[in-house]
Design a protein around this motif. Structure first.
Motif, PDB file in Angstrom:
ATOM      1  N   THR A 293       0.819  -1.220   0.000  1.00  0.00           N
ATOM      2  CA  THR A 293       0.000   0.000   0.000  1.00  0.00           C
ATOM      3  C   THR A 293       0.852   1.270   0.000  1.00  0.00           C
ATOM      4  O   THR A 293       0.348   2.356  -0.283  1.00  0.00           O
ATOM      5  N   SER A 294       2.135   1.132   0.315  1.00  0.00           N
ATOM      6  CA  SER A 294       3.022   2.297   0.357  1.00  0.00           C
ATOM      7  C   SER A 294       3.722   2.545  -0.968  1.00  0.00           C
ATOM      8  O   SER A 294       4.423   3.545  -1.112  1.00  0.00           O
TER       9      SER A 294
ATOM     10  N   GLY B 225       3.987   3.870  -4.486  1.00  0.00           N
ATOM     11  CA  GLY B 225       3.273   4.821  -5.323  1.00  0.00           C
ATOM     12  C   GLY B 225       3.564   4.661  -6.792  1.00  0.00           C
ATOM     13  O   GLY B 225       2.665   4.776  -7.640  1.00  0.00           O
TER      14      GLY B 225
ATOM     15  N   HIS C  38       7.863   6.209  -2.879  1.00  0.00           N
ATOM     16  CA  HIS C  38       6.953   5.993  -1.752  1.00  0.00           C
ATOM     17  C   HIS C  38       5.702   6.838  -1.933  1.00  0.00           C
ATOM     18  O   HIS C  38       5.735   7.937  -2.472  1.00  0.00           O
ATOM     19  N   ARG C  39       4.572   6.305  -1.485  1.00  0.00           N
ATOM     20  CA  ARG C  39       3.303   7.013  -1.695  1.00  0.00           C
ATOM     21  C   ARG C  39       3.273   8.337  -0.928  1.00  0.00           C
ATOM     22  O   ARG C  39       2.705   9.326  -1.421  1.00  0.00           O
ATOM     23  N   ASN C  40       3.879   8.390   0.237  1.00  0.00           N
ATOM     24  CA  ASN C  40       3.914   9.645   1.000  1.00  0.00           C
ATOM     25  C   ASN C  40       5.085  10.520   0.541  1.00  0.00           C
ATOM     26  O   ASN C  40       4.899  11.601   0.013  1.00  0.00           O
TER      27      ASN C  40
END
Length: 555
Positions: A44-45, A47, A64-66
């Motif tokens: 889920t992390s 991206g 990374h998604r964040n």
């Protein structure tokens, strides 16, 4: 597909050590071959993912998604199909094949991404710089900006930089013209307010400060001191003090320094009795281009006072700082700054030793290192020379100290030099020290247990011995000369004078002629007559006989 896909000899984030990388439906992991802490990342992390040529073969870059970037390097070209299927099937993300520009051009377009700065040449990336690797940026010129990269010690940054033997520490960009924030960031959704044109280099600078979070600190400022004069590095900086770091803000350079980097903290009164210097020893040192500053030296007026309230709650003052800070200060500025650095950084304040003072009752000794003039301070456990070049020498590393005369100088009698010999073999010389401080320094060094060699006194003793020998030789020559035969000089001088007068044909009475009269000679003759008239008669008979004998010799 199998439940797990494994790849060997993979490097994580440019690390030197290889490891095994495993992909699964719920995420991926990497474990070093030699054992150690493993790295994991949930699906889920993830991206985005990119495939490109890298240093050790081929690389999978995961965004990374964040925020942040994960680099997995060491794959072979044949692994692309296999990895592309893994990302598409398990993570529903395409593995983008990105080719780098190999033209070697040094001009292109810089684009700010979510996690890195990309330099594109003809729409292909020439190189990328992760924001996590950037420690500082400064406007180095009218259209030039300097980007400094973090080392392994800089607050958790610089992990990739520490992977190699050599390290890139700075890069400069030349950015001419004007642009808008919309063009700089490539954001189509930018507001109309961002359409205003600005100097391109200033916009690049502001955007990089924001993206790389340079200068950002956790929490509000505890205290701020404006326009403080710094001797090293030279200039005026505003000091913002935070919970875990402080910031120096100047017109050109901006530094964020964690308190953990402060290794020494000294307060040094200037000999003019008007200023006080605060000296911070830093490790790692400040970097300004190719110049490193291991010491930051501030200067304050001794009588300048300030009133300040700290931006801290009573609970923080009691629990976190345990009474080392006060909520309110109304004292001279240098004292307030020293109290804050001592309380926030937790460092003891060093000051000059009380056992030594100059002949003017001061702590700073005016001297020079080569052509640079400054002040030498004798602390309890070290020497400290300021301001430039700031030099710190501990007594423990000192092998011996030598006092010597100034070689070939006119002021050799009024000044002297000190040479400090280190145990490692290096030497440091402090020149042009006032001669009146010699004995006080020698006594202080002996008190600290240092080996002292005073060549000045040795030279003085040798010179005195040489003078004594020379005087003895002169006296011997006089004695020998007195005993030697001097020829006609041994004859009576009065007879020689009378011979000269007898042969003279001049009618003018000479000084030594018997016919010459003067007040001085007359008074002298009267005194002699009063004393003994008989002696004068005998002298006249002798004078009449001697010229007669002389004439017989010449005739």
């Amino acid at each position: 597909m199998a439940a797990i896909e494994s790849f060997d000899n993979i490097h994580l984030d440019l690390s030197k050590e290889t490891g095994k990388c495993r992909f699964a439906e719920n995420g991926l992991g990497w474990k070093p071959s030699g054992g150690g802490e493993a790295f994991t990342l949930e699906n889920t992390s993830i991206g985005a993912a990119q495939w490109s040529r890298a240093a050790r073969g081929y690389e999978v870059k995961i965004l990374h998604r964040n925020s942040g970037i994960i680099q997995l390097d060491g794959f072979s070209q044949e692994d692309y199909e296999r990895l592309s299927k893994i990302f598409k099937t398990w993570y529903s993300i395409p593995l983008e094949n990105k080719e780098h520009s190999l033209r070697g051009w040094n001009w292109g377009k810089a684009e700010f991404g979510k996690a890195e700065l990309t330099f594109n040449v003809q729409n292909r990336p020439g190189f990328e710089i992760p924001y996590s690797e950037i420690s500082n940026t400064n406007l180095a010129g009218r259209n030039e900006i300097a980007v400094e990269f973090a080392s392994s010690e800089d607050g958790g940054k610089g992990k990739r930089a520490a992977a190699g033997k050599d390290q890139l520490v700075e890069m400069r960009f030349y950015i001419p013209g004007t642009t808008t924030r919309k063009e700089a960031e490539g954001d189509d959704a930018a507001s109309d307010a961002d359409e205003e044109e600005k100097n391109a280099v200033n916009l690049f600078y502001e955007t990089l400060l924001e993206k790389a979070e340079i200068g950002d600190t956790a929490g509000d400022t505890i205290a701020t001191f404006m326009d403080v004069l710094h001797l090293t590095p030279r200039g005026r900086f505003d000091i913002d003090m935070y919970d875990t770091s402080f910031r120096l803000r100047g017109k050109t350079y901006d530094y964020k320094i964690p308190y953990d980097h402060i290794k020494k903290f000294m307060i040094l009164p200037k000999p003019d009795d008007l200023h006080v210097m605060l000296c911070l020893g830093l490790d790692p040192p400040l970097r300004q281009g190719q110049t490193r500053y291991p010491f930051v030296i501030m200067q304050y007026k001794k009588d300048e006072e300030v009133t300040i309230d700290l931006n801290l709650t009573e609970e923080d003052l009691k629990e976190k700082y345990k009474g080392s800070l006060q909520p309110h200060y109304e004292q001279p500025v240098h004292q307030v700054v020293s109290y804050l650095f001592r309380g926030l950084a937790g460092k003891s304040l060093l000051s000059p030793a009380e056992e030594f003072q100059t002949h003017r009752q001061q702590y700073g000794i005016k001297c020079s290192i080569k052509a640079s003039e400054g002040f030498l301070y004798c602390l309890k456990k070290s020497f400290m020379f300021v301001p430039k070049p700031a030099t710190y020498i501990s007594y423990e590393q000192t092998q011996s100290v030598t006092f010597s005369r100034v070689g070939g100088a006119v002021s050799a009698l009024s000044t002297f030099d000190i040479t400090v010999h280190m145990k490692g073999g290096t030497t440091t010389q402090f020149s042009n020290i006032n001669r009146e401080d010699l004995k006080a320094l020698e006594n202080f060094f002996k008190l600290k247990g240092l080996r002292v060699k005073n060549e000045i006194d040795e030279d003085a003793n040798l010179m005195a011995a040489a003078l004594r020998d020379e005087m003895a030789d002169d006296s011997e020559e006089e004695v020998v000369g007195a005993k030697a035969d001097r020829g006609s000089a041994d004859e009576d001088e009065s007879s020689v004078d009378e011979d000269f007068q007898a042969d003279s044909e001049s009618d003018v009475a000479e000084e030594y002629d018997s016919d010459h009269e003067s007040s001085g000679s007359g008074s002298a003759e009267s005194d002699v007559d009063n004393e003994d008239a008989g002696e004068d008669d005998d002298d006249e008979e002798e004078e009449e006989e001697k010229p007669a004998k002389k004439k017989k010799k010449t005739g």
